[in-house]
Design a protein around this motif. Sequence first.
Motif, PDB file in Angstrom:
ATOM      1  N   SER A 120      53.936  47.741 -17.966  1.00 38.38           N
ATOM      2  CA  SER A 120      54.569  47.472 -16.403  1.00 38.38           C
ATOM      3  C   SER A 120      53.610  46.508 -15.785  1.00 38.38           C
ATOM      4  O   SER A 120      54.402  46.699 -14.766  1.00 38.38           O
ATOM      5  CB  SER A 120      54.245  48.870 -16.359  1.00 38.38           C
ATOM      6  OG  SER A 120      53.229  49.102 -15.457  1.00 38.38           O
ATOM      7  N   LYS A 121      52.391  46.159 -15.905  1.00 42.90           N
ATOM      8  CA  LYS A 121      51.784  45.544 -15.222  1.00 42.90           C
ATOM      9  C   LYS A 121      51.845  44.035 -14.645  1.00 42.90           C
ATOM     10  O   LYS A 121      52.383  43.365 -13.649  1.00 42.90           O
ATOM     11  CB  LYS A 121      49.939  45.341 -15.740  1.00 42.90           C
ATOM     12  CG  LYS A 121      49.098  46.781 -15.310  1.00 42.90           C
ATOM     13  CD  LYS A 121      49.175  46.864 -13.398  1.00 42.90           C
ATOM     14  CE  LYS A 121      48.454  48.042 -13.747  1.00 42.90           C
ATOM     15  NZ  LYS A 121      48.306  49.119 -11.857  1.00 42.90           N
ATOM     16  N   VAL A 122      52.597  43.692 -15.721  1.00 42.86           N
ATOM     17  CA  VAL A 122      52.955  42.139 -15.723  1.00 42.86           C
ATOM     18  C   VAL A 122      54.803  42.328 -15.224  1.00 42.86           C
ATOM     19  O   VAL A 122      55.261  41.288 -14.635  1.00 42.86           O
ATOM     20  CB  VAL A 122      53.061  41.467 -17.203  1.00 42.86           C
ATOM     21  CG1 VAL A 122      54.527  39.916 -17.845  1.00 42.86           C
ATOM     22  CG2 VAL A 122      52.164  41.444 -18.094  1.00 42.86           C
ATOM     23  N   LYS A 123      55.004  43.522 -15.477  1.00 39.45           N
ATOM     24  CA  LYS A 123      56.972  43.295 -14.890  1.00 39.45           C
ATOM     25  C   LYS A 123      56.565  43.621 -13.664  1.00 39.45           C
ATOM     26  O   LYS A 123      57.757  42.749 -12.789  1.00 39.45           O
ATOM     27  CB  LYS A 123      57.493  44.806 -15.402  1.00 39.45           C
ATOM     28  CG  LYS A 123      57.959  44.198 -16.618  1.00 39.45           C
ATOM     29  CD  LYS A 123      59.376  45.912 -16.950  1.00 39.45           C
ATOM     30  CE  LYS A 123      59.913  45.318 -18.570  1.00 39.45           C
ATOM     31  NZ  LYS A 123      60.788  47.051 -18.556  1.00 39.45           N
ATOM     32  N   GLU A 124      55.839  44.281 -13.510  1.00 41.58           N
ATOM     33  CA  GLU A 124      55.572  44.274 -12.060  1.00 41.58           C
ATOM     34  C   GLU A 124      54.452  42.905 -10.978  1.00 41.58           C
ATOM     35  O   GLU A 124      55.267  42.747  -9.804  1.00 41.58           O
ATOM     36  CB  GLU A 124      54.033  45.589 -11.180  1.00 41.58           C
ATOM     37  CG  GLU A 124      54.173  45.823  -9.905  1.00 41.58           C
ATOM     38  CD  GLU A 124      53.265  47.209  -9.888  1.00 41.58           C
ATOM     39  OE1 GLU A 124      52.000  46.915  -9.436  1.00 41.58           O
ATOM     40  OE2 GLU A 124      52.766  48.665 -10.531  1.00 41.58           O
ATOM     41  N   TYR A 125      54.682  42.166 -11.492  1.00 41.27           N
ATOM     42  CA  TYR A 125      54.039  41.055 -10.654  1.00 41.27           C
ATOM     43  C   TYR A 125      54.562  39.888 -10.858  1.00 41.27           C
ATOM     44  O   TYR A 125      54.455  38.832 -10.195  1.00 41.27           O
ATOM     45  CB  TYR A 125      52.918  40.365 -12.017  1.00 41.27           C
ATOM     46  CG  TYR A 125      51.919  39.477 -11.105  1.00 41.27           C
ATOM     47  CD1 TYR A 125      51.120  39.136 -10.122  1.00 41.27           C
ATOM     48  CD2 TYR A 125      52.750  37.532 -11.989  1.00 41.27           C
ATOM     49  CE1 TYR A 125      51.033  38.140  -9.673  1.00 41.27           C
ATOM     50  CE2 TYR A 125      52.500  36.218 -11.256  1.00 41.27           C
ATOM     51  CZ  TYR A 125      51.294  36.764 -10.110  1.00 41.27           C
ATOM     52  OH  TYR A 125      51.646  35.337  -9.716  1.00 41.27           O
ATOM     53  N   ILE A 126      55.945  39.898 -12.023  1.00 37.46           N
ATOM     54  CA  ILE A 126      57.030  39.318 -12.154  1.00 37.46           C
ATOM     55  C   ILE A 126      57.640  39.492 -11.088  1.00 37.46           C
ATOM     56  O   ILE A 126      58.552  38.171 -10.664  1.00 37.46           O
ATOM     57  CB  ILE A 126      57.653  38.998 -13.579  1.00 37.46           C
ATOM     58  CG1 ILE A 126      56.991  38.583 -14.586  1.00 37.46           C
ATOM     59  CG2 ILE A 126      58.608  38.188 -13.460  1.00 37.46           C
ATOM     60  CD1 ILE A 126      56.637  39.134 -15.966  1.00 37.46           C
ATOM     61  N   TYR A 127      58.142  40.001 -10.605  1.00 34.43           N
ATOM     62  CA  TYR A 127      59.952  40.797  -9.917  1.00 34.43           C
ATOM     63  C   TYR A 127      59.259  40.044  -8.779  1.00 34.43           C
ATOM     64  O   TYR A 127      58.337  40.308  -7.989  1.00 34.43           O
ATOM     65  CB  TYR A 127      59.285  42.391  -9.758  1.00 34.43           C
ATOM     66  CG  TYR A 127      60.824  42.508  -8.954  1.00 34.43           C
ATOM     67  CD1 TYR A 127      61.490  42.942  -9.391  1.00 34.43           C
ATOM     68  CD2 TYR A 127      60.890  43.345  -8.113  1.00 34.43           C
ATOM     69  CE1 TYR A 127      62.578  42.896  -9.298  1.00 34.43           C
ATOM     70  CE2 TYR A 127      61.316  43.814  -6.833  1.00 34.43           C
ATOM     71  CZ  TYR A 127      62.653  43.321  -7.213  1.00 34.43           C
ATOM     72  OH  TYR A 127      63.628  44.299  -7.128  1.00 34.43           O
ATOM     73  N   GLY A 128      59.477  39.525  -7.735  1.00 29.65           N
ATOM     74  CA  GLY A 128      59.322  38.928  -6.416  1.00 29.65           C
ATOM     75  C   GLY A 128      59.051  38.064  -6.462  1.00 29.65           C
ATOM     76  O   GLY A 128      58.705  37.248  -5.508  1.00 29.65           O
ATOM     77  N   ARG A 129      58.209  37.515  -7.696  1.00 28.60           N
ATOM     78  CA  ARG A 129      57.169  36.265  -7.482  1.00 28.60           C
ATOM     79  C   ARG A 129      58.346  34.611  -8.295  1.00 28.60           C
ATOM     80  O   ARG A 129      58.669  34.473  -8.955  1.00 28.60           O
ATOM     81  CB  ARG A 129      55.989  36.510  -8.241  1.00 28.60           C
ATOM     82  CG  ARG A 129      55.430  37.630  -7.101  1.00 28.60           C
ATOM     83  CD  ARG A 129      53.415  37.395  -7.657  1.00 28.60           C
ATOM     84  NE  ARG A 129      52.792  38.284  -6.516  1.00 28.60           N
ATOM     85  CZ  ARG A 129      52.352  39.054  -6.957  1.00 28.60           C
ATOM     86  NH1 ARG A 129      53.578  40.119  -7.872  1.00 28.60           N
ATOM     87  NH2 ARG A 129      51.392  40.242  -6.210  1.00 28.60           N
ATOM     88  N   ASP A 130      57.302  33.333  -8.090  1.00 26.10           N
ATOM     89  CA  ASP A 130      58.533  32.530  -8.631  1.00 26.10           C
ATOM     90  C   ASP A 130      57.352  31.652  -9.238  1.00 26.10           C
ATOM     91  O   ASP A 130      55.687  32.201  -8.962  1.00 26.10           O
ATOM     92  CB  ASP A 130      59.256  31.230  -7.713  1.00 26.10           C
ATOM     93  CG  ASP A 130      57.981  31.623  -6.068  1.00 26.10           C
ATOM     94  OD1 ASP A 130      56.814  31.144  -6.144  1.00 26.10           O
ATOM     95  OD2 ASP A 130      58.576  30.796  -5.185  1.00 26.10           O
ATOM     96  N   LEU A 131      57.361  30.021  -9.447  1.00 22.84           N
ATOM     97  CA  LEU A 131      56.450  29.600 -10.202  1.00 22.84           C
ATOM     98  C   LEU A 131      55.403  29.346  -9.108  1.00 22.84           C
ATOM     99  O   LEU A 131      54.264  28.686  -9.325  1.00 22.84           O
ATOM    100  CB  LEU A 131      57.397  28.126 -10.288  1.00 22.84           C
ATOM    101  CG  LEU A 131      56.366  26.830 -11.375  1.00 22.84           C
ATOM    102  CD1 LEU A 131      55.605  27.279 -12.363  1.00 22.84           C
ATOM    103  CD2 LEU A 131      57.076  25.624 -11.131  1.00 22.84           C
ATOM    104  N   LEU A 132      55.773  28.984  -7.704  1.00 22.13           N
ATOM    105  CA  LEU A 132      54.424  28.320  -6.724  1.00 22.13           C
ATOM    106  C   LEU A 132      53.582  29.698  -6.309  1.00 22.13           C
ATOM    107  O   LEU A 132      52.036  29.947  -6.548  1.00 22.13           O
ATOM    108  CB  LEU A 132      55.549  28.679  -5.715  1.00 22.13           C
ATOM    109  CG  LEU A 132      54.351  28.165  -4.040  1.00 22.13           C
ATOM    110  CD1 LEU A 132      53.375  26.674  -4.623  1.00 22.13           C
ATOM    111  CD2 LEU A 132      54.973  27.545  -2.889  1.00 22.13           C
TER     112      LEU A 132
END
Length: 390
Positions: free
Chosen positions: A139-151
């Motif tokens: 879930s750590k990866v999911k948590e990081y991805i959520y609301g973030r973008d390439l920048l």
Amino acid sequence: MKLTIDQTEGDKKVPVYSRTNPFQAKVLKNINLNQEGSNKETRHIELSLKDSGFSYVPGDALGIVPENDQELVAELLTEMQWDEEQVVTINKKGDTLPLKEALTTYFEITLLTKKILQQAAQFTESEDLKALLDAEDVSKVKEYIYGRDLLDMLRDFGPWEASAQEIVSLLRKIPPRLYSIASSLAANPDEVHLTIGVVRYTSYDRDRKGVCSVQCAERAEAGDTLPIFIQPNKHFHLPESEETNIIMVGPGTGIAPFRSFIEERAVNKGNGKSWLFFGDQYSTTDFLYQDELEKYQKEGVLTKLDTAFSRDTEQKVYVQHKMLENSKELYQWLQDGAYFYVCGDKEYMAKDVHEALISIIEKEGNMSREDAEEQLAAMKKEKRYQRDVY
């Protein structure tokens, strides 16, 4: 882009417009439906279909092929010190574009995936990225991805030992955005209308923008064009008979297809009754298409209109509460063969409406919950219960 040829009129070749070859539709009108002081911005956009060859029926969707925000593209170029004129390969066919154009018009740069993080790891020594990907808690990866973008990724896990080409090769093509059509072609020949909720929010100390909704709000003025195509929706449509009653539940931008349903019924002048449940935050600022709906009600095109404005009262009232308040009459409409439609948020609203519907059938039909669920399943099979949720 290569055109698909449909037919020849004399010596003139006529292009076929489609998902892969979108039509550049001229913007005729673009207004904010919310009143001053609203927490929301909802755009009503009217587009010309003249010379497109497109037709549609109520319930269909319109696809827009969007472009990324130029400010975000500029930030990426600055962050990585990339040359905007550098030519990069954008797909397996070997097509190329200058980097700035590729980041603006071709690549998805506002969403991250686990795959992008995994493939990017080969281009950096970042221990933080390694730890994130190696974490036992998936879930750590999911948590990081959520609301973030390439920048975010490029800033968080640098320095990068990768060329611009290697980084963009990690990215997928920007997908079209689909919106329920908010107009009837019979009522508006050569036009298509949309109802688009503009997405803006702040996360991780940066302001974020919905790719397509903000483009439509800020960069699609009357006279501009948007690349579009029609996406038929065989699972969401009016009954064949104009005599059949319809119940429509569409809070917020979920009103869109029901505006098309009501317009169609107004033109065809059938005897079928119609009942709309609409909801939003405040009645004074967020009653979308209020004048139109009240006019249709006055003319008898819209038989019943029930509204729920959640922030107008101390206790929040939603469309499902209005359904339950009218349970006896609603059940009678269903017994008389009415079609039931719901459009809008899949996560919460559609589930709550579904639960309310089961409760109404259970209570008013004097049956068990299991039997009520069976009755609803039968309605679904008969296409009398249709959902367009997102």
